[in-house]
Design a protein around this motif. Structure first.
Motif: not given
Length: 298
Positions: A70-92
């Motif tokens: 939340g301390l980052l710019p909104t666009w960068l925050s979204l990207i970083v959070l998405a990278i973290f969240a992607s580790t919880g997905l396992a389709m590939n």
């Protein structure tokens, strides 16, 4: 709702898969093993304390990450959070692991890394049947369920779900060692997967060529297994492919009698598993389409 975050996380998993670093689930597994070594007792209370402890830790770490992002710019925050969240997905990872059965020199050994049942004396049909069941069931556990909780609660939602699911995969067994110690983990996992398992089954029905047969098998056989959730995506997959899944299997040297799901209209072989795995493209299109619509409307 966190549609933008979920859509971006799903895309990251589709494109990059697993990152070359220690996976959060591995860290959770280390915590579980450490707790078990120090506090194990085959009673409900120590197992319940493990569940509370790991869920609390997952919640604290994930909310801290959300705060820092939340301390980052909104666009960068979204990207970083998405990278973290992607580790919880396992389709590939799920798709590639099951697809490895099609090319492995020793399919039984490859399957042993995916399932808890005994694989040594399996026939070729039993190997591919187990692969189909793994693919169907883990579409819920590894894809739809974490995505569901990411949509509802953001990064903390997917982190807590992965903690619950990891405990279920490690200690929620009805063996002499884990019968009581893993009981709380099993119950919590059953609750967490109740809705996602049924959503996964409906998704499989939507992708079936014979939707009526898939729906009929889901409706008739979905609740036949001991698990309150696993039978739904497996029954839908059996109906979609026109095969019989389930049936007796060996676990830890003992035969476990399980009902048959689906209809034995077609043999279970390599081509059957190939057709099931080809659903990946349709699932990706439907999921990304729904997430995109949600992001636009939210």
């Amino acid at each position: 709702m966190f549609f933008e975050l979920a859509a971006l996380a799903y895309l990251v998993d589709m494109i990059f898969g697993e990152f070359p670093c220690k996976h959060p689930v591995v860290l959770m597994g280390d915590f579980i093993n450490g707790f078990e070594r120090r506090f194990y007792s085959d009673r409900i209370l120590p197992g319940a304390l493990l569940v509370v402890g790991l869920i609390t830790l997952a919640l604290l770490v994930s909310t801290t990450l959300v705060y820092l992002c939340g301390l980052l710019p909104t666009w960068l925050s979204l990207i970083v959070l998405a990278i973290f969240a992607s580790t919880g997905l396992a389709m590939n990872m799920l798709h590639d692991s099951v697809a490895a059965l099609l090319t492995a020199e020793q399919p039984k050994q490859a399957l042993s890394y995916l399932v808890s049942r005994d694989t040594k004396d399996m026939t070729e049909t039993e190997v591919y049947k187990a692969g189909l069941e793994t693919w169907a069931e883990n579409l819920s556990d590894g894809v739809i369920a974490p995505l569901f909780y990411l949509l509802l609660f953001g990064l903390p939602g997917i982190a807590v779900y992965k903690a619950i699911n990891t405990m279920d995969s490690m200690i929620a067994y009805k063996t002499e060692r884990y019968f009581y110690f893993g009981k709380t983990a099993a119950i919590v996992d059953d609750i967490a997967n109740y809705i996602p398992a049924r959503l996964t089954a409906l998704l499989i029905v939507a992708l079936a060529k014979d939707k009526q047969r898939a729906w009929q098998c889901l409706w008739r056989d979905g609740n036949k297994l001991e698990s309150p959730n696993a039978g739904f995506p497996i029954a839908a997959m059996a109906g979609a492919l026109g095969v019989a899944l389930g049936g007796d299997a060996s676990y830890h040297g003992q035969i476990k009698h399980k009902p048959t799901l689906g209809l034995p209209l077609n043999p279970v072989d390599k081509s059957t598993l190939t057709r099931a795995l080809q659903m990946k493209t349709g699932i990706n299109l439907i999921v990304l389409g729904l997430l995109t619509i949600g992001a636009v409307l939210s």
